[in-house]
Write a protein that holds these residues in place. Structure first.
Motif, PDB file in Angstrom:
ATOM      1  N   GLU A   6     -10.653  21.411 -18.553  1.00  0.00           N
ATOM      2  CA  GLU A   6     -11.897  21.815 -18.046  1.00  0.00           C
ATOM      3  C   GLU A   6     -12.102  23.057 -17.175  1.00  0.00           C
ATOM      4  N   GLY A   8     -15.254  25.735 -15.011  1.00  0.00           N
ATOM      5  CA  GLY A   8     -16.370  26.077 -14.598  1.00  0.00           C
ATOM      6  C   GLY A   8     -17.130  25.105 -13.575  1.00  0.00           C
ATOM      7  N   ARG A  19     -22.231  26.121 -15.875  1.00  0.00           N
ATOM      8  CA  ARG A  19     -22.083  26.000 -17.367  1.00  0.00           C
ATOM      9  C   ARG A  19     -20.511  25.500 -17.191  1.00  0.00           C
ATOM     10  N   SER A  21     -16.856  23.898 -19.138  1.00  0.00           N
ATOM     11  CA  SER A  21     -16.291  24.455 -20.511  1.00  0.00           C
ATOM     12  C   SER A  21     -15.155  23.461 -20.413  1.00  0.00           C
ATOM     13  N   CYS A  22     -14.622  23.006 -21.771  1.00  0.00           N
ATOM     14  CA  CYS A  22     -13.605  22.327 -22.126  1.00  0.00           C
ATOM     15  C   CYS A  22     -12.911  22.861 -23.042  1.00  0.00           C
ATOM     16  N   TRP A  36     -18.990  14.867 -22.609  1.00  0.00           N
ATOM     17  CA  TRP A  36     -18.857  14.988 -21.024  1.00  0.00           C
ATOM     18  C   TRP A  36     -19.203  13.579 -20.565  1.00  0.00           C
ATOM     19  N   ARG A  71     -20.578  22.818 -28.997  1.00  0.00           N
ATOM     20  CA  ARG A  71     -19.221  22.932 -29.340  1.00  0.00           C
ATOM     21  C   ARG A  71     -18.876  23.964 -30.205  1.00  0.00           C
ATOM     22  N   THR A  77     -13.693  24.436 -28.222  1.00  0.00           N
ATOM     23  CA  THR A  77     -14.372  24.609 -27.089  1.00  0.00           C
ATOM     24  C   THR A  77     -15.584  23.742 -26.941  1.00  0.00           C
ATOM     25  N   TYR A  79     -18.850  22.716 -24.393  1.00  0.00           N
ATOM     26  CA  TYR A  79     -19.705  23.517 -23.167  1.00  0.00           C
ATOM     27  C   TYR A  79     -20.583  22.683 -22.956  1.00  0.00           C
ATOM     28  N   GLN A  81     -24.404  23.146 -20.701  1.00  0.00           N
ATOM     29  CA  GLN A  81     -25.133  23.959 -19.867  1.00  0.00           C
ATOM     30  C   GLN A  81     -25.941  22.992 -19.042  1.00  0.00           C
ATOM     31  N   CYS A  95     -14.368  16.045 -19.516  1.00  0.00           N
ATOM     32  CA  CYS A  95     -14.323  16.043 -21.032  1.00  0.00           C
ATOM     33  C   CYS A  95     -13.302  15.194 -21.674  1.00  0.00           C
TER      34      CYS A  95
END
Length: 128
Positions: A6, A8, A19, A21-22, A36, A71, A77, A79, A81, A95
């Motif tokens: 992960e 961000g 945001r 991310s993973c 998540w 995704r 990846t 995400y 938001q 994640c």
């Protein structure tokens, strides 16, 4: 085997956005479900949102309308938001991935710890 990393997280004020991310590496069919989860100090881990490889996306009621999960399968990846953040969103965000399908069904039936693979977590702090 799937490895999840992960990035961000951070600190924002109420009403702000972040945001996270993973990035997943490993056998792609092992992350059919991704999602998540979050855990605040002294509280149980809870699901935030999940997504199947080809959709759909499901959200916890507490984040609907504020958080958007997506995704990118080509980039492996995931995400999240997060908009209109509130102090109660403060938590470690994890994640997770699982080879099964029916992501939210798995969580609802078996609990928030059921996914097979987990990242180390990314801290999100929202101040009032």
């Amino acid at each position: 085997q799937v490895h999840l990393v992960e990035s961000g997280g951070g600190s924002v004020q109420t009403g702000g956005s972040l945001r996270i991310s993973c990035v997943a590496s490993g056998y792609s069919h092992s992350n059919n479900c991704m999602g998540w989860f979050r855990q605040a100090p002294g509280r149980e881990r809870e699901v935030v949102a999940t997504i199947n490889r080809d959709g759909p996306t499901d959200y916890a009621d507490s984040v609907k309308g504020r958080f958007t999960l997506s995704r990118d399968n080509a980039k492996n990846t995931l995400y999240l938001q997060m908009n209109s953040l509130k102090p109660e969103d403060t938590a470690m965000y994890y994640c997770a991935a699982d080879p099964r399908s029916g992501c939210m069904t798995i969580v609802q039936a078996l609990g928030a710890y059921e996914f097979k693979y987990w990242g180390q977590g990314s801290q999100v702090t929202v101040s009032s």
